[in-house]
Design a protein around this motif. Structure first.
Motif, PDB file in Angstrom:
ATOM      1  N   MET A 153      75.006  49.755  13.331  1.00 13.89           N
ATOM      2  CA  MET A 153      75.292  50.187  11.965  1.00 13.89           C
ATOM      3  C   MET A 153      76.163  49.167  11.234  1.00 13.89           C
ATOM      4  O   MET A 153      76.013  48.963  10.034  1.00 13.89           O
ATOM      5  N   LEU A 154      77.085  48.522  11.950  1.00  9.93           N
ATOM      6  CA  LEU A 154      77.959  47.536  11.315  1.00  9.93           C
ATOM      7  C   LEU A 154      77.330  46.159  11.232  1.00  9.93           C
ATOM      8  O   LEU A 154      77.449  45.474  10.228  1.00  9.93           O
ATOM      9  N   SER A 178      70.255  44.684   6.530  1.00  7.79           N
ATOM     10  CA  SER A 178      68.935  45.308   6.588  1.00  7.79           C
ATOM     11  C   SER A 178      69.065  46.831   6.607  1.00  7.79           C
ATOM     12  O   SER A 178      69.672  47.386   7.520  1.00  7.79           O
ATOM     13  N   PRO A 179      68.482  47.503   5.613  1.00  6.54           N
ATOM     14  CA  PRO A 179      68.564  48.966   5.606  1.00  6.54           C
ATOM     15  C   PRO A 179      67.828  49.600   6.784  1.00  6.54           C
ATOM     16  O   PRO A 179      68.223  50.651   7.280  1.00  6.54           O
ATOM     17  N   SER A 180      66.746  48.974   7.253  1.00  9.75           N
ATOM     18  CA  SER A 180      66.021  49.570   8.374  1.00  9.75           C
ATOM     19  C   SER A 180      66.812  49.475   9.674  1.00  9.75           C
ATOM     20  O   SER A 180      66.795  50.407  10.484  1.00  9.75           O
ATOM     21  N   LEU A 181      67.540  48.376   9.886  1.00 10.73           N
ATOM     22  CA  LEU A 181      68.383  48.286  11.075  1.00 10.73           C
ATOM     23  C   LEU A 181      69.545  49.267  10.997  1.00 10.73           C
ATOM     24  O   LEU A 181      69.958  49.831  12.012  1.00 10.73           O
ATOM     25  N   PHE A 182      70.071  49.470   9.795  1.00 12.60           N
ATOM     26  CA  PHE A 182      71.119  50.478   9.617  1.00 12.60           C
ATOM     27  C   PHE A 182      70.585  51.866   9.964  1.00 12.60           C
ATOM     28  O   PHE A 182      71.266  52.657  10.629  1.00 12.60           O
ATOM     29  N   ALA A 183      69.355  52.163   9.538  1.00 10.28           N
ATOM     30  CA  ALA A 183      68.747  53.463   9.836  1.00 10.28           C
ATOM     31  C   ALA A 183      68.516  53.628  11.337  1.00 10.28           C
ATOM     32  O   ALA A 183      68.702  54.718  11.881  1.00 10.28           O
ATOM     33  N   VAL A 184      68.132  52.554  12.014  1.00 12.19           N
ATOM     34  CA  VAL A 184      67.967  52.610  13.467  1.00 12.19           C
ATOM     35  C   VAL A 184      69.315  52.889  14.135  1.00 12.19           C
ATOM     36  O   VAL A 184      69.407  53.679  15.074  1.00 12.19           O
ATOM     37  N   GLY A 185      70.384  52.265  13.632  1.00 11.88           N
ATOM     38  CA  GLY A 185      71.719  52.521  14.160  1.00 11.88           C
ATOM     39  C   GLY A 185      72.143  53.964  13.979  1.00 11.88           C
ATOM     40  O   GLY A 185      72.701  54.580  14.891  1.00 11.88           O
ATOM     41  N   VAL A 186      71.874  54.513  12.811  1.00 13.63           N
ATOM     42  CA  VAL A 186      72.191  55.924  12.562  1.00 13.63           C
ATOM     43  C   VAL A 186      71.390  56.815  13.508  1.00 13.63           C
ATOM     44  O   VAL A 186      71.904  57.792  14.059  1.00 13.63           O
ATOM     45  N   GLY A 187      70.130  56.465  13.727  1.00 13.47           N
ATOM     46  CA  GLY A 187      69.297  57.227  14.658  1.00 13.47           C
ATOM     47  C   GLY A 187      69.819  57.172  16.083  1.00 13.47           C
ATOM     48  O   GLY A 187      69.816  58.178  16.796  1.00 13.47           O
ATOM     49  N   LEU A 188      70.290  55.987  16.513  1.00 12.72           N
ATOM     50  CA  LEU A 188      70.843  55.869  17.857  1.00 12.72           C
ATOM     51  C   LEU A 188      72.130  56.675  18.011  1.00 12.72           C
ATOM     52  O   LEU A 188      72.363  57.290  19.062  1.00 12.72           O
TER      53      LEU A 188
END
Length: 84
Positions: free
Chosen positions: A57-58, A63-73
């Motif tokens: 997330m940090l 990249s918004p998609s990598l941020f979304a993957v971080g939130v999902g994890l």
């Protein structure tokens, strides 16, 4: 520099402090397999997954998609039951 500049500097320091704390907790969870604190260990079921998501997330490179993957994890770290 007036009072407005001081407010932005103070806000920047607070955000920087929160980011450093988030990195420390994420690395701690990722490397040691447990989260620090009193309430967080009772809620996080998969600390390594949660830590990986917190770091992603940090450090997503904007990249918004990598941020979304971080939130999902992070969400999976709360939801997935342990195999133990």
């Amino acid at each position: 520099m007036g009072y407005g500049g001081f407010g932005f500097i103070l806000l920047g320091l607070v955000v920087l402090g929160l980011a450093v704390a988030w990195v420390v907790v994420g690395v701690h969870a990722l490397l040691l397999g447990r989260v620090p604190g009193k309430r967080l260990p009772w809620r996080v079921r998969q600390p390594r997954l949660w830590g990986a998501g917190a770091l992603l997330m940090l450090f997503n490179g904007g990249s918004p998609s990598l941020f979304a993957v971080g939130v999902g994890l992070v969400a999976l770290g709360y939801a997935v039951k342990s195999q133990r």
